[in-house]
Write an enzyme that holds these catalytic residues in place. Structure first.
Site, PDB file in Angstrom:
ATOM      1  N   LEU A 104       0.843  -1.200   0.000  1.00 55.56           N
ATOM      2  CA  LEU A 104       0.000   0.000   0.000  1.00 55.56           C
ATOM      3  C   LEU A 104       0.872   1.241   0.000  1.00 55.56           C
ATOM      4  CD1 LEU A 104      -2.391  -1.116   2.891  1.00 55.56           C
ATOM      5  CD2 LEU A 104      -2.678  -1.517   0.421  1.00 55.56           C
ATOM      6  N   LYS A 126       8.033  -9.222  -0.768  1.00 53.37           N
ATOM      7  CA  LYS A 126       7.854  -7.884  -0.195  1.00 53.37           C
ATOM      8  C   LYS A 126       9.178  -7.115  -0.164  1.00 53.37           C
ATOM      9  CE  LYS A 126       6.457  -4.428   2.258  1.00 53.37           C
ATOM     10  NZ  LYS A 126       5.285  -3.731   2.642  1.00 53.37           N
ATOM     11  N   CYS A 172       8.690   3.112   4.351  1.00 51.54           N
ATOM     12  CA  CYS A 172       8.983   1.760   3.838  1.00 51.54           C
ATOM     13  C   CYS A 172      10.313   1.637   3.099  1.00 51.54           C
ATOM     14  CB  CYS A 172       7.867   1.303   2.923  1.00 51.54           C
ATOM     15  SG  CYS A 172       6.348   0.996   3.816  1.00 51.54           S
ATOM     16  N   LYS A 222       6.205  12.839   0.516  1.00 51.43           N
ATOM     17  CA  LYS A 222       5.637  12.941  -0.831  1.00 51.43           C
ATOM     18  C   LYS A 222       4.293  13.645  -0.677  1.00 51.43           C
ATOM     19  CE  LYS A 222       3.074   8.641  -0.882  1.00 51.43           C
ATOM     20  NZ  LYS A 222       2.752   7.418  -1.609  1.00 51.43           N
ATOM     21  N   ARG A 278       8.019  10.517   8.110  1.00 51.09           N
ATOM     22  CA  ARG A 278       9.028   9.498   8.406  1.00 51.09           C
ATOM     23  C   ARG A 278      10.057   9.411   7.281  1.00 51.09           C
ATOM     24  NH1 ARG A 278       5.292   4.562  10.030  1.00 51.09           N
ATOM     25  NH2 ARG A 278       3.928   5.604   8.550  1.00 51.09           N
TER      26      ARG A 278
HETATM   27  C1  UDX Z   1       5.911   2.466  -0.708  1.00 53.97           C
HETATM   28  C2  UDX Z   1       5.513   1.375  -1.724  1.00 53.97           C
HETATM   29  O1  UDX Z   1       5.056   1.991  -2.909  1.00 53.97           O
HETATM   30  C3  UDX Z   1       4.455   0.470  -1.144  1.00 53.97           C
HETATM   31  O2  UDX Z   1       4.174  -0.582  -2.036  1.00 53.97           O
HETATM   32  C4  UDX Z   1       4.995  -0.100   0.165  1.00 53.97           C
HETATM   33  O3  UDX Z   1       4.160  -1.028   0.728  1.00 53.97           O
HETATM   34  C5  UDX Z   1       5.303   1.039   1.117  1.00 53.97           C
HETATM   35  O4  UDX Z   1       6.284   1.889   0.505  1.00 53.97           O
HETATM   36  P1  UDX Z   1       5.036   4.843   0.023  1.00 53.97           P
HETATM   37  O5  UDX Z   1       6.194   4.880   0.944  1.00 53.97           O
HETATM   38  O6  UDX Z   1       3.706   5.248   0.569  1.00 53.97           O
HETATM   39  O7  UDX Z   1       4.827   3.354  -0.543  1.00 53.97           O
HETATM   40  O8  UDX Z   1       5.327   5.796  -1.205  1.00 53.97           O
HETATM   41  P2  UDX Z   1       5.707   5.755  -2.754  1.00 53.97           P
HETATM   42  O9  UDX Z   1       4.650   6.476  -3.495  1.00 53.97           O
HETATM   43  O10 UDX Z   1       6.027   4.404  -3.243  1.00 53.97           O
HETATM   44  O11 UDX Z   1       6.999   6.687  -2.770  1.00 53.97           O
HETATM   45  C6  UDX Z   1       8.131   6.411  -1.944  1.00 53.97           C
HETATM   46  C7  UDX Z   1       9.180   7.481  -2.107  1.00 53.97           C
HETATM   47  O12 UDX Z   1       9.770   7.431  -3.394  1.00 53.97           O
HETATM   48  C8  UDX Z   1       8.669   8.904  -1.959  1.00 53.97           C
HETATM   49  O13 UDX Z   1       9.624   9.665  -1.233  1.00 53.97           O
HETATM   50  C9  UDX Z   1       8.547   9.408  -3.375  1.00 53.97           C
HETATM   51  O14 UDX Z   1       8.647  10.806  -3.477  1.00 53.97           O
HETATM   52  C10 UDX Z   1       9.734   8.712  -4.013  1.00 53.97           C
HETATM   53  N1  UDX Z   1       9.595   8.506  -5.468  1.00 53.97           N
HETATM   54  C11 UDX Z   1       8.632   7.684  -5.961  1.00 53.97           C
HETATM   55  C12 UDX Z   1      10.479   9.128  -6.326  1.00 53.97           C
HETATM   56  O15 UDX Z   1      11.373   9.871  -5.905  1.00 53.97           O
HETATM   57  N2  UDX Z   1      10.376   8.880  -7.663  1.00 53.97           N
HETATM   58  C13 UDX Z   1       9.441   8.058  -8.187  1.00 53.97           C
HETATM   59  O16 UDX Z   1       9.415   7.893  -9.412  1.00 53.97           O
HETATM   60  C14 UDX Z   1       8.527   7.446  -7.304  1.00 53.97           C
END
Ligand code: UDX
Length: 447
Positions: free
Chosen positions: A149, A200, A256, A316, A323
């Site tokens: 998620l 995972k 995560c 984001k 966190r």
């Molecule tokens: C992530 C995973 O997507 C999810 O499957 C897992 O279970 C938990 O971790 P999340 O941490 O909510 O989810 O955010 P995500 O949208 O995946 O982005 C993670 C980080 O990567 C953010 O800091 C985002 O800004 C960064 N990101 C994401 C980038 O810098 N570039 C991208 O192209 C995508």
């Protein structure tokens, strides 16, 4: 329809519980924090997640909240472990909350299944199985059913997932967990427990690997005069590669990726394998956050006494989660350089975390008199940042766009010195002369 006990009312537990209730199951969510349970019972979701409040409200009849483990377990067919597994000092996963839940289990009628949603090292399922057997809980089944998620889209990710992964020791337990997901259209990947646990970790290591890769491409683009946005699109449209998770920026953060990639690295190390690639991914990410400071220094020289507006704090957009947010590293580096840091975010609050920074209520307040504005989070409100009003309010019209949110040509046409990530920068001499500012007289407060 089944009865489900969920242990942990955090990001994963609440979404899991509310979504299973939406699918028609009866769910009892248990947490150990009284304020959280009180808030949830009163209809308030303790963190920001789009549509979660409405989902909880809509399913109130099938959803209850409790501090009592016995109540959550009463008559349940499934108990989901959704507690957090933070890193210990050694960087390994702290499973103490997981074990506490296991100690609270008791024999129940039939064959309830204990389902692990929390991210755990590979091999945890085996240990849990032994612990259950040693405690006379042989009648409990066990399955690993990792969550994927992403915050901000968690409900959609749960109800319309790319896949559902189920790893079990017994075929019948896997079948029961699969049936529980009735109503969700997605391929189901059934495996052994260790492989489900590895899926995972591998997923949450591969996605940051893509991000660090595109960030390095961006850094090279800056040196050779290419535009990473065009490059990412051109590369990503190759169907073997794909366009997602190829957005360059200030580095990944959140609850995560940073944690899970370290878990995998340490798991490999503890098992006798040196996972070299992950070391590079992690290091690139650390350096990427710090490059913002280097870019500010390139334009402003010594940062002592300079006012920097950090726009966006959450790791984001679409969440208030701080966190492992890159904003924390950037702000701390700037404060260490003697800069005056003002911050703005529409939902995240960093007053407790960044006590030496000034949190502003509006973008306008943050940029007024600032020597530079840094876009840290890709909030929609920042898309119109390069306006005549901002230009007039700032002391220096310098924008460092850590998310490539703005159109460089428009920003430059509006009179800003603009620098994104992996895009051609404004010439250095474009910054107008400004009088030197007196350094701050009050001593910097300790973080
Ligand atoms: C992530 C995973 O997507 C999810 O499957 C897992 O279970 C938990 O971790 P999340 O941490 O909510 O989810 O955010 P995500 O949208 O995946 O982005 C993670 C980080 O990567 C953010 O800091 C985002 O800004 C960064 N990101 C994401 C980038 O810098 N570039 C991208 O192209 C995508």
């Amino acid at each position: 329809m089944s009865r489900i006990g969920i242990f942990g009312a955090g990001y994963a537990g609440l979404v899991t519980g509310a979504c299973f209730a939406e699918l028609g199951h009866t769910v009892s969510i248990r947490d150990i924090v009284p304020e959280k349970i009180d808030a949830l019972a009163a209809g308030c979701v303790p963190h920001f997640e789009p549509n979660l409040g409405e989902l909880v409200e809509r399913n109130r009849e099938r959803l209850s909240f409790t501090l009592d483990a016995g109540e959550a377990l009463e008559g349940c067919d499934f108990a989901f472990i959704c507690v957090d597994t933070p890193p210990t000092y050694s960087g390994d996963a702290d499973l103490s909350r997981v074990w506490t839940v296991i100690e609270e289990l008791k024999p129940l009628e039939g064959r309830p299944v204990l389902v692990m949603k929390s991210t755990v090292p590979v091999g945890t399922g085996e240990k849990v199985r032994s612990a259950l057997d040693a405690r006379g809980l042989e009648s409990w089944g066990y399955a690993s059913n990792p969550e994927f998620l992403a915050e901000g889209t968690a409900i959609k990710d749960f109800l319309e997932p790319d896949r559902v992964v189920i790893g079990a020791f017994e075929e019948s337990d896997a079948a029961a967990v699969e049936e529980l997901h009735g109503g969700i259209e997605a391929p189901v990947v059934r495996t052994d427990v260790a492989s489900a646990e590895m899926i995972k970790l591998a997923s949450n290591a591969f996605l940051p690997t893509r991000i660090s890769f595109i960030n390095e491409i961006a850094n090279v683009c800056e040196l050779v005069g290419a535009d990473v946005e065009a490059v990412a699109r051109g590369v990503g449209l190759d169907s073997r590669i794909g366009t997602r998770y190829l957005r360059p920026g200030i580095g990944y953060g959140g609850s995560c990726f940073p944690k899970d990639i370290s878990f995998l690295k340490l798991l490999a190390g503890n098992s006798g394998y040196h996972f070299q690639l992950l070391n590079a991914v992690i290091e690139v990410n650390e350096l990427q956050k710090r490059r913002v400071v280097t870019k500010l220094q390139k334009h402003l020289g010594n940062l002592r006494g300079k006012s920097i507006a950090l726009l966006g704090l959450a790791f984001k957009a679409g969440t208030d989660d701080m966190r492992d947010a890159p904003s924390l590293v950037i702000a701390s580096r700037l404060l260490a350089e003697g800069a005056e840091v003002r911050t703005w975010d529409p939902v995240a609050d960093a007053r407790g975390l960044l006590r030496s920074a000034r949190q502003c209520d509006t973008i306008s307040e943050a940029v007024t008199g600032a020597d530079a504005a840094v876009i840290v989070t890709e909030w929609d409100e920042l898309r119109s940042l390069a306006s005549p009003e901002t230009r007039a309010a700032m002391r220096n019209p310098l924008i460092i766009d850590g998310r490539n949110l703005l159109d460089p040509a428009e920003a430059k046409a509006a009179g800003f010195v603009y620098e994104g990530i992996g895009r051609a920068a404004s010439p250095l001499d474009a910054l107008p002369e400004t009088p030197e500012r007196e350094p701050e007289t009050s001593p910097a407060r300790k973080e």
